[in-house]
Design an enzyme around this catalytic site. Structure first.
Site, PDB file in Angstrom:
ATOM      1  N   HIS A 191      29.969  24.719  15.966  1.00 27.89           N
ATOM      2  CA  HIS A 191      28.848  25.487  16.521  1.00 27.89           C
ATOM      3  C   HIS A 191      28.289  24.816  17.778  1.00 27.89           C
ATOM      4  O   HIS A 191      28.140  25.456  18.830  1.00 27.89           O
ATOM      5  CB  HIS A 191      27.747  25.613  15.463  1.00 27.89           C
ATOM      6  CG  HIS A 191      26.499  26.275  15.952  1.00 27.89           C
ATOM      7  ND1 HIS A 191      26.243  27.611  15.767  1.00 27.89           N
ATOM      8  CD2 HIS A 191      25.424  25.782  16.635  1.00 27.89           C
ATOM      9  CE1 HIS A 191      25.074  27.920  16.307  1.00 27.89           C
ATOM     10  NE2 HIS A 191      24.551  26.816  16.842  1.00 27.89           N
ATOM     11  N   GLU A 192      27.983  23.522  17.686  1.00 27.75           N
ATOM     12  CA  GLU A 192      27.369  22.830  18.822  1.00 27.75           C
ATOM     13  C   GLU A 192      28.322  22.729  20.011  1.00 27.75           C
ATOM     14  O   GLU A 192      27.891  22.782  21.168  1.00 27.75           O
ATOM     15  CB  GLU A 192      26.896  21.437  18.397  1.00 27.75           C
ATOM     16  CG  GLU A 192      25.818  21.443  17.313  1.00 27.75           C
ATOM     17  CD  GLU A 192      24.572  22.229  17.693  1.00 27.75           C
ATOM     18  OE1 GLU A 192      24.280  22.360  18.898  1.00 27.75           O
ATOM     19  OE2 GLU A 192      23.888  22.726  16.774  1.00 27.75           O
ATOM     20  N   HIS A 195      27.920  25.668  22.151  1.00 26.89           N
ATOM     21  CA  HIS A 195      26.795  25.546  23.085  1.00 26.89           C
ATOM     22  C   HIS A 195      27.186  24.686  24.283  1.00 26.89           C
ATOM     23  O   HIS A 195      26.810  24.977  25.424  1.00 26.89           O
ATOM     24  CB  HIS A 195      25.592  24.899  22.394  1.00 26.89           C
ATOM     25  CG  HIS A 195      24.871  25.808  21.452  1.00 26.89           C
ATOM     26  ND1 HIS A 195      24.572  27.118  21.750  1.00 26.89           N
ATOM     27  CD2 HIS A 195      24.370  25.577  20.208  1.00 26.89           C
ATOM     28  CE1 HIS A 195      23.918  27.659  20.734  1.00 26.89           C
ATOM     29  NE2 HIS A 195      23.790  26.752  19.785  1.00 26.89           N
ATOM     30  N   HIS A 201      23.217  31.572  21.025  1.00 26.67           N
ATOM     31  CA  HIS A 201      23.266  31.973  19.626  1.00 26.67           C
ATOM     32  C   HIS A 201      23.638  33.444  19.513  1.00 26.67           C
ATOM     33  O   HIS A 201      23.313  34.253  20.377  1.00 26.67           O
ATOM     34  CB  HIS A 201      21.915  31.733  18.951  1.00 26.67           C
ATOM     35  CG  HIS A 201      21.718  30.312  18.545  1.00 26.67           C
ATOM     36  ND1 HIS A 201      20.481  29.722  18.445  1.00 26.67           N
ATOM     37  CD2 HIS A 201      22.617  29.346  18.206  1.00 26.67           C
ATOM     38  CE1 HIS A 201      20.618  28.462  18.073  1.00 26.67           C
ATOM     39  NE2 HIS A 201      21.903  28.214  17.925  1.00 26.67           N
ATOM     40  N   ASP A 263      31.679  46.071  -2.064  1.00 30.72           N
ATOM     41  CA  ASP A 263      31.936  45.297  -3.280  1.00 30.72           C
ATOM     42  C   ASP A 263      30.931  45.651  -4.369  1.00 30.72           C
ATOM     43  O   ASP A 263      31.271  45.723  -5.553  1.00 30.72           O
ATOM     44  CB  ASP A 263      31.839  43.793  -2.983  1.00 30.72           C
ATOM     45  CG  ASP A 263      32.888  43.329  -1.998  1.00 30.72           C
ATOM     46  OD1 ASP A 263      33.954  43.964  -1.919  1.00 30.72           O
ATOM     47  OD2 ASP A 263      32.640  42.323  -1.301  1.00 30.72           O
ATOM     48  N   ALA A 358      27.854  48.305 -11.933  1.00 27.19           N
ATOM     49  CA  ALA A 358      26.741  48.303 -12.890  1.00 27.19           C
ATOM     50  C   ALA A 358      25.681  49.281 -12.405  1.00 27.19           C
ATOM     51  O   ALA A 358      25.374  49.340 -11.213  1.00 27.19           O
ATOM     52  CB  ALA A 358      26.153  46.900 -13.023  1.00 27.19           C
TER      53      ALA A 358
END
Length: 411
Positions: A191-192, A195, A201, A263, A358
């Site tokens: 992630h970094e 950047h 982001h 799902d 359910a």
């Protein structure tokens, strides 16, 4: 927390990540009312909620606070990144000063850079001396973005440029690891490093550049299609032998995909939640936008991905989730003690290995479980399971096996 401390904490969070300016920041005139300040604070909370796929109510709901408390990157979610903030050269050098086993760190950083190198024409070279384009450090430093001890902000990076530009800082106070314990160094490094290449982001919860920490085993972690498109928009495609990739970048599910199947589906108070893989959509009757977020943004580390079924027991204030032969019970966003349990404890015989769907019936205080071509009626008051009947008999016209079922607006 006391209300005054909560407001201070909220203002600090919004100031750092969403550009909120408090009264002292803007030196408001005496004519500016407290109502105006609250309106601006309200708007910033809404901006944060939209970014994370939450209903944009502007209220500090329990779900909103849960997202705000998640460990994350220290960079802003709202600060614009210009396309000019990128490296001009095709080879970038980096070095680091580790505080944990150097041999393991070397391998982690090399593999993290490789994910970005595989999709761009950039080459990354490690240097042993300190002078490098990108300097990676572990420490609690004194720059304008100090760390905050354990948890909270895990790391941050600087945009490409001279001097400190492109450098990556990890909080030395964190429990860094190479597995699922503590905070996984590989997940945060990928992630970094994004950047350090100039990427902002991303609000896409499936993207590596999503700001909240999300552990994914190293063997499974890939740049998402969004990550690949964003970095290639800046630098172009890779010219190496590894591109096109052997594994195509994963796509975050699209609610408009005509082939999409869920799902599980369940109510949650006023909302309806739709689950797919590790994601969920949240439909609220008061908001047109249906936001997508990660399951673990609401139930951290307690609910698995790729669920089989789920339902809400309103009378007992419970959420129940199923996967395989296990089920989880959540009360007020927290996992109840002793869970997960085997579904046999509900009264299923050994031949039933999983639940397809359910359906909770509020008025009758019972839940219907669907397994293959059968359905089972479970009494929530007496905790007893009745003998199964054929779905075709009880629910004529309903195809089997089911993907999901939900009671919506009493229907």
């Amino acid at each position: 927390q006391k209300p005054s401390l909560c407001i201070v904490w909220l203002q600090a969070y919004l100031r750092r990540f969403y550009g909120y300016q408090s009264t002292t920041d803007r030196q408001r005139r005496a004519t500016d009312s407290k109502a105006d300040q609250l309106t601006e604070l309200f708007a910033k909370v809404q901006e944060m909620q939209r970014f994370f796929g939450l209903p944009a109510s502007g209220e500090l709901t329990e779900e909103t606070l849960a997202v705000m408390r998640k460990p994350r990157c220290g960079l802003s979610d709202a600060e614009p990144f210009g396309e000019t903030l990128r490296w001009k050269q095709s080879t970038l050098s980096y070095n680091y000063s580790p505080i944990i086993p150097a041999s393991q760190v070397k391998k982690v950083f090399k593999e993290a850079w490789k994910l970005w190198a595989d999709v761009t024409p950039i080459h990354f070279r490690k240097r042993s001396r300190r002078e490098a384009d990108i300097v990676i450090s572990f420490y609690n430093h004194e720059d304008h973005s100090p760390f905050d001890g354990k948890g909270g902000i895990l790391a941050h990076a600087f945009l490409p440029g001279f001097g400190i530009g492109g450098d990556v800082h990890f909080d030395a106070d964190e429990d860094w690891s190479f597995n699922a314990t503590g905070y996984n160094l590989f997940s945060v490094a990928v992630h970094e490093f994004g950047h350090a290449l100039g990427l902002p982001h991303s609000p896409d919860p499936g993207a590596v550049m999503y700001p909240a920490y999300n552990f994914v085993p190293k063997s499974d972690l890939q740049l998402s299609l969004r990550d690949v498109k964003d970095v290639q928009h800046m630098y172009g495609e890779s010219e190496g032998p590894s591109f096109p990739l052997t594994r195509p970048p994963p796509r975050t599910p699209d609610k408009c995909d005509p082939d999409l199947s869920f799902d599980a589906v369940t109510e949650l108070q006023q909302e309806v939640l739709f689950f797919k893989d590790r994601f969920m959509w949240r439909k609220h009757p008061n908001f047109d936008k249906i936001g997508i977020t990660l399951i673990n943004s609401l139930w951290p580390d307690s609910i698995p991905s790729k669920l089989d079924a789920a339902y809400q027991n309103v009378e007992m204030n419970l959420m129940v989730f199923f996967k395989g032969d296990q089920y989880w019970v959540i009360r007020q966003l927290r996992l109840e003690d002793g869970f997960p349990k085997n579904i046999s404890s509900l009264g299923f015989p050994p031949r039933v290995k999983s639940v397809d769907a359910a359906l909770h019936i509020r008025n009758d205080r019972h839940t219907v479980f669907f397994t293959g071509h059968e359905c089972w009626r479970y009494n929530e008051v007496n905790n007893t399971m009745e003998s199964p009947t054929a779905v075709a008999q009880q629910w004529p016209g309903v195809p089997t096996p089911l993907d999901a079922a939900v009671s919506y607006e009493g229907q």
